[in-house]
Design a protein around this motif. Sequence first.
Motif, PDB file in Angstrom:
ATOM      1  N   GLY A 136      -3.953   4.507   8.515  1.00 38.40           N
ATOM      2  CA  GLY A 136      -4.815   5.513   7.930  1.00 38.40           C
ATOM      3  C   GLY A 136      -6.247   5.005   7.944  1.00 38.40           C
ATOM      4  O   GLY A 136      -6.477   3.796   7.887  1.00 38.40           O
ATOM      5  N   ALA A 137      -7.200   5.908   8.042  1.00 42.62           N
ATOM      6  CA  ALA A 137      -8.606   5.509   8.080  1.00 42.62           C
ATOM      7  C   ALA A 137      -9.455   6.529   7.342  1.00 42.62           C
ATOM      8  O   ALA A 137      -9.110   7.707   7.264  1.00 42.62           O
ATOM      9  CB  ALA A 137      -9.085   5.383   9.523  1.00 42.62           C
ATOM     10  N   ILE A 138     -10.572   6.039   6.794  1.00 45.93           N
ATOM     11  CA  ILE A 138     -11.546   6.891   6.120  1.00 45.93           C
ATOM     12  C   ILE A 138     -12.887   6.680   6.808  1.00 45.93           C
ATOM     13  O   ILE A 138     -13.289   5.541   7.060  1.00 45.93           O
ATOM     14  CB  ILE A 138     -11.652   6.543   4.623  1.00 45.93           C
ATOM     15  CG1 ILE A 138     -10.284   6.688   3.948  1.00 45.93           C
ATOM     16  CG2 ILE A 138     -12.695   7.422   3.937  1.00 45.93           C
ATOM     17  CD1 ILE A 138     -10.254   6.192   2.522  1.00 45.93           C
ATOM     18  N   TYR A 139     -13.551   7.785   7.115  1.00 38.87           N
ATOM     19  CA  TYR A 139     -14.815   7.725   7.842  1.00 38.87           C
ATOM     20  C   TYR A 139     -15.933   8.366   7.028  1.00 38.87           C
ATOM     21  O   TYR A 139     -15.705   9.328   6.289  1.00 38.87           O
ATOM     22  CB  TYR A 139     -14.708   8.476   9.178  1.00 38.87           C
ATOM     23  CG  TYR A 139     -13.601   7.985  10.067  1.00 38.87           C
ATOM     24  CD1 TYR A 139     -13.706   6.781  10.744  1.00 38.87           C
ATOM     25  CD2 TYR A 139     -12.439   8.737  10.242  1.00 38.87           C
ATOM     26  CE1 TYR A 139     -12.691   6.335  11.575  1.00 38.87           C
ATOM     27  CE2 TYR A 139     -11.421   8.297  11.067  1.00 38.87           C
ATOM     28  CZ  TYR A 139     -11.550   7.099  11.731  1.00 38.87           C
ATOM     29  OH  TYR A 139     -10.545   6.654  12.548  1.00 38.87           O
TER      30      TYR A 139
ATOM     31  N   ILE B  41     -15.278   3.379   7.028  1.00 35.17           N
ATOM     32  CA  ILE B  41     -15.485   2.656   5.774  1.00 35.17           C
ATOM     33  C   ILE B  41     -14.207   2.039   5.224  1.00 35.17           C
ATOM     34  O   ILE B  41     -14.266   1.175   4.360  1.00 35.17           O
ATOM     35  CB  ILE B  41     -16.152   3.545   4.701  1.00 35.17           C
ATOM     36  CG1 ILE B  41     -15.338   4.801   4.423  1.00 35.17           C
ATOM     37  CG2 ILE B  41     -17.560   3.887   5.089  1.00 35.17           C
ATOM     38  CD1 ILE B  41     -15.890   5.632   3.282  1.00 35.17           C
ATOM     39  N   PHE B  42     -13.040   2.455   5.733  1.00 33.55           N
ATOM     40  CA  PHE B  42     -11.784   1.843   5.284  1.00 33.55           C
ATOM     41  C   PHE B  42     -10.717   2.079   6.337  1.00 33.55           C
ATOM     42  O   PHE B  42     -10.593   3.176   6.865  1.00 33.55           O
ATOM     43  CB  PHE B  42     -11.326   2.448   3.951  1.00 33.55           C
ATOM     44  CG  PHE B  42     -10.148   1.743   3.343  1.00 33.55           C
ATOM     45  CD1 PHE B  42     -10.328   0.655   2.516  1.00 33.55           C
ATOM     46  CD2 PHE B  42      -8.851   2.158   3.614  1.00 33.55           C
ATOM     47  CE1 PHE B  42      -9.244  -0.010   1.960  1.00 33.55           C
ATOM     48  CE2 PHE B  42      -7.770   1.507   3.069  1.00 33.55           C
ATOM     49  CZ  PHE B  42      -7.962   0.419   2.234  1.00 33.55           C
ATOM     50  N   LYS B  43      -9.959   1.028   6.621  1.00 37.33           N
ATOM     51  CA  LYS B  43      -8.774   1.129   7.472  1.00 37.33           C
ATOM     52  C   LYS B  43      -7.651   0.404   6.764  1.00 37.33           C
ATOM     53  O   LYS B  43      -7.851  -0.671   6.209  1.00 37.33           O
ATOM     54  CB  LYS B  43      -9.015   0.477   8.829  1.00 37.33           C
ATOM     55  CG  LYS B  43      -9.579   1.387   9.855  1.00 37.33           C
ATOM     56  CD  LYS B  43      -9.526   0.760  11.217  1.00 37.33           C
ATOM     57  CE  LYS B  43      -9.912   1.779  12.256  1.00 37.33           C
ATOM     58  NZ  LYS B  43      -9.770   1.280  13.588  1.00 37.33           N
ATOM     59  N   GLY B  44      -6.494   1.001   6.788  1.00 38.94           N
ATOM     60  CA  GLY B  44      -5.356   0.371   6.128  1.00 38.94           C
ATOM     61  C   GLY B  44      -4.064   1.038   6.535  1.00 38.94           C
ATOM     62  O   GLY B  44      -4.003   1.779   7.517  1.00 38.94           O
ATOM     63  N   ASN B  45      -3.039   0.771   5.737  1.00 42.45           N
ATOM     64  CA  ASN B  45      -1.718   1.332   5.987  1.00 42.45           C
ATOM     65  C   ASN B  45      -1.307   2.222   4.819  1.00 42.45           C
ATOM     66  O   ASN B  45      -1.574   1.894   3.659  1.00 42.45           O
ATOM     67  CB  ASN B  45      -0.683   0.219   6.169  1.00 42.45           C
ATOM     68  CG  ASN B  45      -0.958  -0.596   7.402  1.00 42.45           C
ATOM     69  OD1 ASN B  45      -1.487  -0.096   8.381  1.00 42.45           O
ATOM     70  ND2 ASN B  45      -0.604  -1.868   7.369  1.00 42.45           N
ATOM     71  N   MET B  46      -0.642   3.322   5.139  1.00 41.45           N
ATOM     72  CA  MET B  46      -0.162   4.228   4.099  1.00 41.45           C
ATOM     73  C   MET B  46       0.953   3.539   3.324  1.00 41.45           C
ATOM     74  O   MET B  46       1.798   2.851   3.901  1.00 41.45           O
ATOM     75  CB  MET B  46       0.346   5.526   4.720  1.00 41.45           C
ATOM     76  CG  MET B  46      -0.750   6.357   5.338  1.00 41.45           C
ATOM     77  SD  MET B  46      -0.138   7.934   5.945  1.00 41.45           S
ATOM     78  CE  MET B  46       0.075   7.558   7.672  1.00 41.45           C
ATOM     79  N   ASP B  47       0.930   3.751   1.995  1.00 41.43           N
ATOM     80  CA  ASP B  47       1.909   3.062   1.159  1.00 41.43           C
ATOM     81  C   ASP B  47       2.765   4.038   0.359  1.00 41.43           C
ATOM     82  O   ASP B  47       3.912   4.265   0.682  1.00 41.43           O
ATOM     83  CB  ASP B  47       1.183   2.083   0.231  1.00 41.43           C
ATOM     84  CG  ASP B  47       2.118   1.194  -0.554  1.00 41.43           C
ATOM     85  OD1 ASP B  47       3.283   1.050  -0.146  1.00 41.43           O
ATOM     86  OD2 ASP B  47       1.692   0.646  -1.573  1.00 41.43           O
ATOM     87  N   VAL B  48       2.226   4.637  -0.675  1.00 36.17           N
ATOM     88  CA  VAL B  48       3.006   5.488  -1.569  1.00 36.17           C
ATOM     89  C   VAL B  48       2.464   6.914  -1.508  1.00 36.17           C
ATOM     90  O   VAL B  48       1.258   7.127  -1.599  1.00 36.17           O
ATOM     91  CB  VAL B  48       2.925   4.968  -3.021  1.00 36.17           C
ATOM     92  CG1 VAL B  48       3.682   5.879  -3.962  1.00 36.17           C
ATOM     93  CG2 VAL B  48       3.460   3.552  -3.103  1.00 36.17           C
ATOM     94  N   LEU B  49       3.369   7.877  -1.372  1.00 41.12           N
ATOM     95  CA  LEU B  49       3.007   9.291  -1.329  1.00 41.12           C
ATOM     96  C   LEU B  49       3.642   9.976  -2.532  1.00 41.12           C
ATOM     97  O   LEU B  49       4.857   9.939  -2.697  1.00 41.12           O
ATOM     98  CB  LEU B  49       3.518   9.927  -0.030  1.00 41.12           C
ATOM     99  CG  LEU B  49       3.233  11.399   0.149  1.00 41.12           C
ATOM    100  CD1 LEU B  49       1.874  11.566   0.810  1.00 41.12           C
ATOM    101  CD2 LEU B  49       4.288  12.051   1.006  1.00 41.12           C
TER     102      LEU B  49
ATOM    103  N   GLU C 200      -3.286   1.068   1.581  1.00 44.35           N
ATOM    104  CA  GLU C 200      -3.454  -0.342   1.235  1.00 44.35           C
ATOM    105  C   GLU C 200      -4.250  -1.045   2.323  1.00 44.35           C
ATOM    106  O   GLU C 200      -4.113  -0.730   3.501  1.00 44.35           O
ATOM    107  CB  GLU C 200      -2.095  -1.027   1.079  1.00 44.35           C
ATOM    108  CG  GLU C 200      -1.318  -0.589  -0.132  1.00 44.35           C
ATOM    109  CD  GLU C 200      -1.977  -0.975  -1.443  1.00 44.35           C
ATOM    110  OE1 GLU C 200      -2.797  -1.919  -1.457  1.00 44.35           O
ATOM    111  OE2 GLU C 200      -1.685  -0.323  -2.444  1.00 44.35           O
ATOM    112  N   SER C 201      -5.022  -2.017   1.918  1.00 42.12           N
ATOM    113  CA  SER C 201      -5.805  -2.811   2.858  1.00 42.12           C
ATOM    114  C   SER C 201      -4.887  -3.549   3.819  1.00 42.12           C
ATOM    115  O   SER C 201      -3.766  -3.916   3.479  1.00 42.12           O
ATOM    116  CB  SER C 201      -6.657  -3.823   2.084  1.00 42.12           C
ATOM    117  OG  SER C 201      -7.239  -4.749   2.958  1.00 42.12           O
TER     118      SER C 201
END
Length: 192
Positions: free
Chosen positions: A101-104, A121-129, A145-146
């Motif tokens: 997942g990423a946020i731009y 501004i952030f890249k990570g992995n999806m954790d809890v939905l 999560e980072s």
Amino acid sequence: MARDITSAFNTAITDTVVRPIMAIELEFSTGTLRFWNGYGDITMTAGGSSQTFTGTGDLLGISEIEESSVLQMSGVTLTLTGIKSSLISAALGAEYTNRKGAIYLGLVNSSGSVVADVYTIFKGNMDVLNIAEGSETATIQLKLESRLIRFEKPANRMYTLEDQKIDYPTDVGFEFIPDLQDKEIIWGKKAN
């Protein structure tokens, strides 16, 4: 200036009128979802390629993104409110854990076009939905999560032939380890 900010982005961010936008990209097993916090579809270069993002208006929420001078893990929570039931079923049916997942952060110029290359501004992995259903719409909260969280996971590897064959099937370097385990080795004496 950061290494991956284009000169056009740098010029636009120092302008007297700045029109920022936020966008998210989530790689589910059923396909990649792309949203931004405006209305309608918008095309921008994010993550190295030109992509179309769907507007969610003010229905997209992003928690505070922490930054620190210390190497530490921090996560981000994404909130989508007013979600249609079709998106809920897609979210429930897709695999998302440990997917990217990423946020731009982007800027829009006075003509309504996105300034060349948005900033990640952030890249990570999806954790809890988490899904909270209302009478007509629902709210989805997704924790990203980072990527630094991988450093907390134990290696769980052994110095055995079987473990070595997982990565290197033809390597027999650990073949004699079981024989050495209880072997008595005498140093400094003549053997009889």
